[in-house]
Design an enzyme around this catalytic site. Structure first.
Site, PDB file in Angstrom:
ATOM      1  N   ASP A 103     -17.548   3.166  -8.426  1.00  0.00           N
ATOM      2  CA  ASP A 103     -16.526   3.658  -7.503  1.00  0.00           C
ATOM      3  C   ASP A 103     -16.470   5.180  -7.600  1.00  0.00           C
ATOM      4  OD1 ASP A 103     -14.324   4.244  -5.971  1.00  0.00           O
ATOM      5  OD2 ASP A 103     -13.078   2.644  -6.781  1.00  0.00           O
ATOM      6  N   HIS A 153     -15.906   1.093  -4.312  1.00  0.00           N
ATOM      7  CA  HIS A 153     -14.488   1.014  -3.983  1.00  0.00           C
ATOM      8  C   HIS A 153     -14.137  -0.260  -3.215  1.00  0.00           C
ATOM      9  CE1 HIS A 153     -10.641   3.002  -4.002  1.00  0.00           C
ATOM     10  NE2 HIS A 153     -10.508   2.905  -2.690  1.00  0.00           N
ATOM     11  N   TYR A 158       0.840  -1.202   0.000  1.00  0.00           N
ATOM     12  CA  TYR A 158       0.000   0.000   0.000  1.00  0.00           C
ATOM     13  C   TYR A 158       0.877   1.255   0.000  1.00  0.00           C
ATOM     14  CZ  TYR A 158      -3.889   3.131   0.865  1.00  0.00           C
ATOM     15  OH  TYR A 158      -4.811   4.132   0.746  1.00  0.00           O
ATOM     16  N   SER A 198      -6.407   0.760  -4.569  1.00  0.00           N
ATOM     17  CA  SER A 198      -6.527   2.191  -4.308  1.00  0.00           C
ATOM     18  C   SER A 198      -5.155   2.847  -4.438  1.00  0.00           C
ATOM     19  CB  SER A 198      -7.153   2.413  -2.928  1.00  0.00           C
ATOM     20  OG  SER A 198      -7.619   3.726  -2.788  1.00  0.00           O
TER      21      SER A 198
END
Length: 719
Positions: free
Chosen positions: A644, A679, A480, A560
């Site tokens: 999203d 999302h 991430y 993301s």
């Protein structure tokens, strides 16, 4: 129409369990994606954007493109020979009872439960621990396709009224429904158009919530940047709700939240222009004529009021304390010059829960939880010795409670619930899941490896015990690296299935995250963002050098901001991995801030409009702008949802179009677009299973597998 004849090759090095017969040929016919002249000029530099038209999520052309891309993708996926077997195993392992920690409201104990494969968790309640439970809310009944989910629930002070929010199709826009908690009857009209908001009750009279004005154009992609805090008085129409904060230009912020202290004495307001840093205000609700007082008037720190005893406030802050500390101050003079340290900063990052009048300080020590109990005078009473090395959660409850619940998990142990005696500090096992997975057969090891600049990065590597380090193990490297978010050890059924098949699951704690506080976060933002990609690349190189895997058996995965990580890594080092899996990614770094609340991410990214240096830096790694002709990119499956409205799907659409236009060689470049999904939050279990079957199937197939590496786990499965 661009045609790719794909014949996946079987490498020289092959797993013993793999069938080495020649694979069937898969013919991929990519849909035509038209190019339209579209040019933006930044600081005198012209940037072509030929797929700009895909940003219009309401156009018939975009809708048709989505349909054609999905047809292409599923035509490919349907030909993967072991996809059905993989789905059976994932369903089998997923099918166990899951329980959430109990919480008390009014005369009832509430808890979430899922019997196994229910699409949404069901909220139950009971009068006492030993009493029979009844269904309070069943989100599976909210819509026929189970894509409407329960996004949150908040009870009035005495527990007699509940306000619950729903998300339709995965959207961040919410509706709030208010019911009588005793008989579950609806007590007033549904509130609509609420976004990025909790609900905080003032007694039983009404509640505070936040939202934006409904945007012109598409509510899924139009920019929203002025958040407002409202007060809704029960029994009155929403149109008469009072704007408490954010209604004037001087109070314009992208994120505004309001919450009432447990004793109903104070309203606390937090206001931020980005995802990091906030202003803080307080209002005494016991005096209706009282004015809003400023605690912090700058956004250069993250601070929140976590408790109060009368007029004494307790604040968790990273102001002058990058790893956070707890301070106290009197509400009459709440500004920082009056703050006094209660729980000082340490070398480890602090988060705090409250319950029974105590503080539970959770520290991350190399991303592993340690928990200590303090009284409200700042005296450390004891360490809560956890069941093992992993992640603890919960440690929250009302002041009157004498017990609370917390959870514990790690990468190879499913989440269990423990009941803690607050005064004694002892706890007992409350609930443990019964799952067809033996944690003792697996091992998690933490290693530290050097990044490009020599910084030591921690990484957890989880796999079956006795795994041979022969460079041939299918490996998922997940990351991430942003927004101060910490990746701590957490069990996942999805990852368990991957590891059952002999797979390795590796998670590095990249810079940009929050594992080592604000300094670690700030080392991966704006013009230091390349540090994050370098950390991830170095993790892959470590796994290869230490013979865990090789480039032919390595997949990189992230969602993301993690989707950006994958996109940047695969365009910078396409040779490093066999498979790339960017999910709901931020992929157009020159335009991300023009959609929905994207401008709020500028603390981490900067924007292309800031200055020439920032524009050039963003352009230098923006995945969409760095796909080049003549390069063989790894087998790629982009995943996104058509609803999203956080990271709009146009990012993924345009990246797929660029890859399909420029890819050289045999590797497929596909996009899987979930219809009526957002999302990720609230996605039905059935869709989650299907998505991950496709991701794992695509990954293994492109690593050369004709059958599952470990078919033995399916031997007892019955249709």
């Amino acid at each position: 129409m661009k045609t790719l004849i794909l014949i996946p090759l079987v490498g020289i090095l092959m797993l013993a369990s793999m069938n080495t017969q020649k694979k069937d040929t898969i013919i991929l016919n990519y849909p035509n994606t038209k190019k339209i002249d579209s040019v933006d000029t930044y600081f005198g530099i012209k940037i072509q954007d030929p797929f700009r038209w895909l940003e219009d999520d309401r156009s018939p052309e975009t809708e048709n493109w989505v349909k054609e891309q999905n047809e292409t993708t599923f035509n490919y996926l349907d030909k993967i020979p072991f996809r059905k077997e993989l789905k059976k195993r994932l369903e089998q392992l997923w099918n166990f009872k899951k329980l959430g920690s109990p919480f008390k409201e009014g005369d009832y104990i509430y808890f979430f439960k899922n019997d196994g494969l229910q699409n949404q968790n069901v909220l139950y309640r009971k009068k006492a621990e030993e009493a029979e439970a009844e269904v309070f809310l069943d989100p599976n009944s909210f819509s026929e396709d189970a894509t409407t989910s329960l996004a949150g629930i908040n009870f009035s002070k005495d527990g007699s009224i509940a306000a619950y929010s729903i998300s339709e199709g995965g959207s961040d826009w919410r509706k709030v429904i208010v019911i009588n908690a005793e008989n579950k009857s609806i007590v007033e009209d549904t509130l609509v158009d609420i976004k990025f908001s909790g609900v905080s009750w003032k007694g039983n009279e009404g509640f505070f919530y936040s939202s934006y004005d409904k945007p012109e154009g598409s509510e899924l992609s139009a920019k929203t940047d002025q958040h407002k805090l409202y007060y809704h008085k029960l029994g009155t129409p929403q149109k008469s709700d009072e704007v408490v904060f954010g209604g004037i230009l001087a109070q314009k912020h992208r994120y505004v939240g309001g919450y009432v202290t447990e004793d109903d004495r104070y309203l606390i307001i937090s206001a931020a222009v980005s995802t990091s840093g906030n202003k803080l205000f307080i209002k005494d609700l016991t005096h209706p004529e009282s004015q809003l007082m400023t605690i912090l008037d700058t956004t250069d720190s993250d601070s929140q009021i976590i408790d109060n005893v009368g007029s004494k406030l307790f604040i968790l802050t990273n102001r002058d304390a990058p790893n956070k500390k707890v301070v106290t101050v009197e509400a009459e003079n709440p500004t920082p010059e009056h703050w006094t340290d209660l729980i000082p900063e340490t070398q480890n990052v602090l988060s705090v829960g409250t319950g029974g009048g105590y503080f539970f300080a959770e520290y991350m020590v190399d991303a592993i939880s340690k928990v200590y109990q303090y009284d409200n005078q700042g005296k450390m009473l004891r360490e809560i010795l956890l069941p093992g090395l992993g992640s603890a959660g919960g440690f929250g409850g009302k002041k009157k409670e004498t017990e609370l619940y917390f959870t514990f998990t790690n990468y190879n142990n499913p989440e269990s619930i423990y009941k803690l005696d607050i005064n004694a500090g002892d706890y007992t096992l409350y609930w443990k899941p019964e799952i067809d997975f033996n944690p003792k057969d697996y091992v998690s090891t933490q290693v530290f490896y050097p990044s490009k600049d020599g910084t030591k990065i921690p990484m957890m590597i989880t796999h079956k015990k006795g795994l041979l380090l022969n460079r041939q193990n299918p490996t998922i490297l997940y990351g991430y690296g942003g927004f101060n978010i910490s990746l701590t050890p957490t069990f996942s059924v999805i990852n368990a299935v991957w590891m059952e098949q002999g797979g390795i699951y590796a998670v590095p704690n990249l810079r940009g995250g929050g594992e080592y506080g604000k300094q670690w976060h700030d080392a991966g933002i704006k013009t230091k963002k390349q540090n994050v990609f370098d950390d991830f690349i170095a993790a892959a190189e470590y796994l290869i050098a230490e013979k865990y895997t090789s480039s032919d058996y390595l997949a990189i995965k992230g969602g993301s901001n993690g989707g950006l990580l994958v996109g940047a890594t695969m365009t910078q080092r396409p040779d490093l991995m066999k498979v790339a899996l960017p999910a709901v990614g931020v992929l157009d770094m020159l335009r991300y801030h023009t959609f929905t609340a994207g401008a709020g991410w500028a603390y981490d990214y900067g924007t292309s409009e800031d200055n020439l240096e920032m524009f050039n830096y963003l352009k230098g790694y923006s995945p969409i702008h760095n796909v080049r002709k003549g390069i063989e990119y790894p087998a790629t499956m982009i995943t996104t949802g058509d609803h999203d409205d956080r990271v709009v799907p146009a990012h993924s659409f345009k990246f797929a179009a660029e890859l399909q236009d420029k890819q050289t060689g045999e590797n497929p470049t596909l996009i899987r677009i979930e219809v009526n999904a957002g999302h990720g939050a609230g996605t039905p279990v059935s869709k989650t299973i299907e998505q991950n079957v496709d991701i794992f199937g695509f990954t293994l197939f492109n690593m050369g597998f004709k059958e599952l590496p470990n078919k033995g786990v399916l031997k007892d499965f019955k249709d």
